[in-house]
Structures are given as structure tokens and as C-alpha cells.
Design a protein around this motif. Structure first.
Motif, PDB file in Angstrom:
ATOM      1  N   ARG A 169      -7.813   2.532  -0.030  1.00  0.00           N
ATOM      2  CA  ARG A 169      -8.281   1.503   0.929  1.00  0.00           C
ATOM      3  C   ARG A 169      -8.573   0.176   0.251  1.00  0.00           C
ATOM      4  NH1 ARG A 169      -8.103   4.229   6.104  1.00  0.00           N
ATOM      5  NH2 ARG A 169      -7.645   6.315   5.352  1.00  0.00           N
ATOM      6  N   VAL A 211       0.869  -1.183   0.000  1.00  0.00           N
ATOM      7  CA  VAL A 211       0.000   0.000   0.000  1.00  0.00           C
ATOM      8  C   VAL A 211       0.901   1.228   0.000  1.00  0.00           C
ATOM      9  CG1 VAL A 211      -1.801   1.286   1.208  1.00  0.00           C
ATOM     10  CG2 VAL A 211      -1.742  -1.224   1.362  1.00  0.00           C
ATOM     11  N   TYR A 266      -3.974   7.225   1.526  1.00  0.00           N
ATOM     12  CA  TYR A 266      -3.730   5.965   0.819  1.00  0.00           C
ATOM     13  C   TYR A 266      -5.045   5.375   0.356  1.00  0.00           C
ATOM     14  CZ  TYR A 266      -4.595   4.118   5.569  1.00  0.00           C
ATOM     15  OH  TYR A 266      -5.121   3.856   6.811  1.00  0.00           O
ATOM     16  N   CYS A 302      -0.587   0.843   8.053  1.00  0.00           N
ATOM     17  CA  CYS A 302      -0.957   2.142   7.456  1.00  0.00           C
ATOM     18  C   CYS A 302      -1.710   2.992   8.478  1.00  0.00           C
ATOM     19  CB  CYS A 302      -1.826   1.945   6.217  1.00  0.00           C
ATOM     20  SG  CYS A 302      -0.936   1.246   4.823  1.00  0.00           S
ATOM     21  N   GLU A 303      -2.558   2.346   9.257  1.00  0.00           N
ATOM     22  CA  GLU A 303      -3.314   3.101  10.271  1.00  0.00           C
ATOM     23  C   GLU A 303      -2.411   3.612  11.382  1.00  0.00           C
ATOM     24  OE1 GLU A 303      -6.836   1.005  11.714  1.00  0.00           O
ATOM     25  OE2 GLU A 303      -7.222   0.449   9.612  1.00  0.00           O
ATOM     26  N   TYR A 323      -2.515  -2.942   5.987  1.00  0.00           N
ATOM     27  CA  TYR A 323      -3.415  -1.849   6.365  1.00  0.00           C
ATOM     28  C   TYR A 323      -3.355  -1.527   7.858  1.00  0.00           C
ATOM     29  CZ  TYR A 323      -5.374  -0.911   1.818  1.00  0.00           C
ATOM     30  OH  TYR A 323      -5.514  -0.501   0.513  1.00  0.00           O
ATOM     31  N   ALA A 340      -3.081  -8.109   3.081  1.00  0.00           N
ATOM     32  CA  ALA A 340      -3.790  -6.822   3.081  1.00  0.00           C
ATOM     33  C   ALA A 340      -4.069  -6.373   4.509  1.00  0.00           C
ATOM     34  CB  ALA A 340      -5.091  -6.939   2.281  1.00  0.00           C
ATOM     35  N   ASP A 341      -4.545  -7.295   5.340  1.00  0.00           N
ATOM     36  CA  ASP A 341      -4.844  -6.939   6.740  1.00  0.00           C
ATOM     37  C   ASP A 341      -3.587  -6.435   7.443  1.00  0.00           C
ATOM     38  OD1 ASP A 341      -7.437  -7.657   6.321  1.00  0.00           O
ATOM     39  OD2 ASP A 341      -7.308  -9.593   7.352  1.00  0.00           O
TER      40      ASP A 341
END
Ligand code: AMP
Ligand code: GLY
Length: 419
Positions: A409, A327, A407, A397-398, A394, A390-391
Motif C-alpha cells: 500500500r 504497483v 499488493y 488495484c482496488e 491504487y 499513486a492515486d
């Protein structure tokens, strides 16, 4: 290592992982790369400066990230000094620097690609437009950092793009020559090929997300996220791509008298009629590299070295079965105007398989890591499933804190929804 993006950070990591245990220098690098290797402040487009650096430091092997130094002849200069280099000379880099040259090669060797015509004057271009179906694609000939392509949804939009490129010279002198190309429909995939003359190794497949917004909306960017493998490219389809596109392209380049030693990045549209070439790039993709390299079990340094020496025949690579997903964290506003200098705060630890690669970052006077470009970071995760990758990505990213953080989603959503 030449360059300063997330691609270069991923390449530096791969080089450092080699059993050869190289000492790596990066020019110019970024704040993240500088945490791992020595960075030297020579710009990636400063060819004389890079050559002088390589000589001064007695560099034994140069890996070039971006296209600009390649098209300016960095590999030519290094080869003349007998400094081994991975990346094509200027004649090979033309495959990225001139879309018209590439289209002529594709058409000459009957490699599948969209029909197209070339213009440097407005009236015949407008006349041609009226004979073609809409949507239609208008491309400026020269390098335009991914911005010289307009997929026009109406005739008016197509005409405006033609005028902007030829009359207004929006993409400079080389961009006043344009290509008008039929629109291809389907899903895109990026095929990265390590080439050495007529020998090559196809790297794991990947898919980029080029538009800035969720659901593939908004303007085109350099790439907002990737995943690998791209399962839409089944083993059968990859064999067809090899047969109809990769082998003929590598042979065509050699037949044109180009001794290509570097990455050939083939952008492919998977149309209902079959795979069709959208573009060639003369380098690794960004952010494709961030998901492709972590899946290669073999020694990447040895692979690139073999390619640069013309010793790629018979080389094979071992690929990890895991899925990788990246990401991109951009500065809000990218690909148009965006702020710089925002302080970034990172999570204190990362779970196994997750890494934060730097792209547009720098240190401010106080020593803090700050944003310094449109694409700022890439969060990459390697996991047994794409869902888990992905989990994991992300979640990080948070955790990353930055005032201008933006970014997408939905990286990987197309493949996740297909299941
Ligand atoms: P390029 O700079 O050539 O990679 O083009 C940028 C993007 O424009 C590609 O990734 C595609 O999404 C789109 N594009 C380029 N050429 C075509 C085409 N002939 N048909 C449809 N989309 C295209
Ligand atoms: N991600 C597309 C490129 O590197 O051109």
C-alpha cells in the motif's frame, strides 16, 4: 520479444508504439501480451527452441527480457546466425550471473562498491566474518532469482547463511562459492543504461521496493513496485553517478574484452559517502521497466536497434516530465508458496495514463484469465504528479478482483513523504 513478465509486456507496448510499426512475436508471453501480439509457446530458457523460432519466422530483431537465456548464450547463437539481438552475449551476462566476477571487475577498476572477500569453504568464511562489522551481507555467486542475498543482522544469522550456501548448497553448485560483503547504508536506486560498446544512454531514474511488506519489511522479492523519476537522484547526483560509476563501468566492461550490447542495470546504494554499486544486472529491471519506458518520448525500438548495431554514438532520448508509478499485484504468499489458477476480474475501462500490465497470468480451460505466477499484474499510472499517479494506480488495484490478490500500500511513500 523473449520473456513472459510485466517487463516484457511493457517492452512489447514500447515496441508497438514505434513509428516503424513492427510486427511483434513474443515467446512465451502471457495472457496480457497475447491480447496485443502473437505469442508462441517456447520457453524463455529454451535457447535452441528460440533460435529455431527466430529462423522459422524470419525474425529481423530479437529483444531479450530475462537474464537466463542471455547467460545461456542466446545472443551468441543469434549473432552467429546474423540475427540482430538486443541483450549481451554470455560473457556480458556474467556480470549478472556471477557476483564474484562483477566484484572483481569493480575492484580492479576502482569503481565504488562495498569491500568484499570470496570463499568456497566454511572455516575461512567464518573466520573472516569475525573480523567484520555487523550487519554483513552474504551472497551466493550464481543466479538465484533475487534470493541468494542475506543481509545478516547478527553474527549467528551470518554464520547460518554461510553454512546454508556452502555446506547445504541451497543455491546449487555455483552458489557454493560465496561473497561476504560489507553492508552499505542509504537509499537504493536503479540506473538502467542502454549500452553499445563504449557508447551508452542513461534511461530515466527509478526506485524499486524490494521487500514484500509495507515499510520495507519481510523477505526480498523480485520487486513489488516502482516509481520514476527517483527525485533523490538530483541532476547533480546523476552527473556524479555518471562520472564515478556509469562511464567507468562501461569502459571497464569494454576493457575486459566484452562487446556489450544491451541494458546494463546498475543497482546503486546512495550512501553518505557517495553512490556505491550493489550489483549489475544484464537486462532491464522488473518492475523498473514498467515506469521507465512510459516516460521515454523517443522511439524505444530505434534506440535498442541502434545499440544492437553498434550505432548508439550521439543518441539522445527525450523524456516526459510526468511521474510514473507501478504497483505490483502478487499472489498472496509470494515470494514463498502461493496459489495459482485464481480467476482475475478486470475493470471495464481505465482512465487515460493508466495501464494494467500482465506478469504471471494465463488462460484457463474456460478461457478466463487466471493467476499463474508470484507476481501477477502491474498497475502503472503516468500523471503530472507522483501523488496523482499513486492515486490512479491504487484506484485500479482496488477494482481488480482476485481471491489471492496482494499488493503493498506504500509504493512511492518515501518520495511522497519527503515533500
Ligand atoms: P542483489 O540481489 O545483489 O540485488 O541484492 C538484493 C538486495 O540486497 C539489494 O537490493 C539490497 O537491498 C540488498 N543488498 C545487497 N548488497 C548489499 C550491501 N552490500 N549492503 C546493503 N544491502 C545490500
Ligand atoms: N527489480 C529488480 C530487478 O529487476 O532485478
Amino acid at each position: 520479444m523473449v520473456g513472459s513478465g510485466g517487463r516484457e509486456h511493457a517492452l512489447v507496448r514500447a515496441l508497438l508504439a514505434s513509428p516503424a510499426r513492427p510486427r511483434v512475436l513474443c515467446a512465451p508471453g502471457n495472457a496480457g501480451i497475447a491480447q496485443e501480439v502473437t505469442c508462441v509457446n517456447v520457453a524463455a530458457d529454451d535457447v535452441p527452441g528460440l533460435v529455431a523460432l527466430a529462423q522459422r519466422e524470419r525474425v529481423e530483431f530479437v529483444v531479450v527480457g530475462p537474464e537466463v537465456p542471455l547467460s545461456l548464450g542466446l545472443a551468441d547463437r543469434l549473432q552467429a546466425l546474423r540475427i540482430p539481438v538486443y541483450g549481451p552475449k554470455a560473457d556480458g551476462a556474467r556480470l549478472e550471473a556471477s557476483k564474484i566476477f562483477t566484484k572483481q571487475v569493480l575492484l580492479k577498476y576502482r569503481i565504488p562498491t562495498a569491500a568484499a572477500a570470496f570463499f568456497d569453504a566454511v572455516p575461512p568464511a567464518l573466520e573472516y566474518l569475525r573480523t567484520r562489522a555487523i550487519p554483513i551481507v552474504i551472497k551466493a555467486d550464481g543466479l538465484a532469482a533475487g534470493k541468494g542475498v542475506v543481509v545478516a543482522q547478527t553474527l549467528a544469522e551470518a554464520e547460518a547463511a554461510v553454512r546454508e550456501m556452502i555446506e547445504a548448497g541451497r543455491f546449487g553448485a555455483s552458489g557454493r562459492r560465496i561473497l561476504i560483503e560489507d553492508c552499505l547504508f542509504g537509499e537504493e536506486t536503479s540506473i538502467l543504461v542502454v549500452v553499445s560498446g563504449r557508447d551508452y544512454v542513461i534511461l530515466p531514474t527509478s526506485q524499486d521496493h524490494k521487500r514484500v511488506g509495507d515499510g520495507d519489511t519481510g523477505p526480498n522479492t523480485g520487486g513489488m513496485g516502482t516509481y520514476s523519476p527517483a527525485e533523490v537522484v538530483t541532476p547533480e547526483l546523476l552527473a556524479r553517478i555518471d562520472r564515478e560509476i556509469v562511464r567507468p563501468s562501461v569502459d571497464a566492461i569494454a576493457a575486459e574484452g566484452i562487446d556489450y550490447r544491451g541494458t546494463l542495470f546498475i543497482g546503486i546504494m546512495l550512501t553518505p559517502e557517495g553512490p556505491s554499486v550493489i550489483e549489475f544486472n544484464a537486462r532491464f529491471g522488473d518492475p523498473e521497466t514498467q515506469v521507465v519506458l512510459p516516460r521515454i518520448k523517443s522511439d524505444v525500438l530505434a534506440l535498442l536497434w541502434a545499440a544492437s548495431r553498434g550505432e548508439l554514438a550521439g543518441e539522445q532520448i527525450a523524456v516526459r516530465p510526468e511521474h510514473a508509478l507501478c504497483v505490483v499485484i502478487a499472489a498472496r504468499g509470494y515470494p514463498d508458496a502461493y496459489p495459482k489458477g485464481d480467476v482475475i476480474t478486470f475493470p471495464v475501462s481505465l482512465r487515460e495514463g493508466v495501464s494494467i500490465l500482465h506478469a504471471g497470468t494465463a488462460r484457463n480451460a474456460a478461457g478466463a484469465i487466471v493467476t499463474n505466477g508470484g507476481r501477477v499484474l502491474g498497475v502503472t499510472a503516468l500523471a503530472p504528479t507522483l501523488r496523482a499517479a499513486a492515486d490512479h494506480a491504487y484506484a485500479v488495484c482496488e477494482q481488480i478482483k482476485c481471491a489471492s490478490k496482494y499488493y503493498r500500500r506504500d509504493i512511492g511513500a518515501r518520495q511522497l513523504l519527503r515533500r
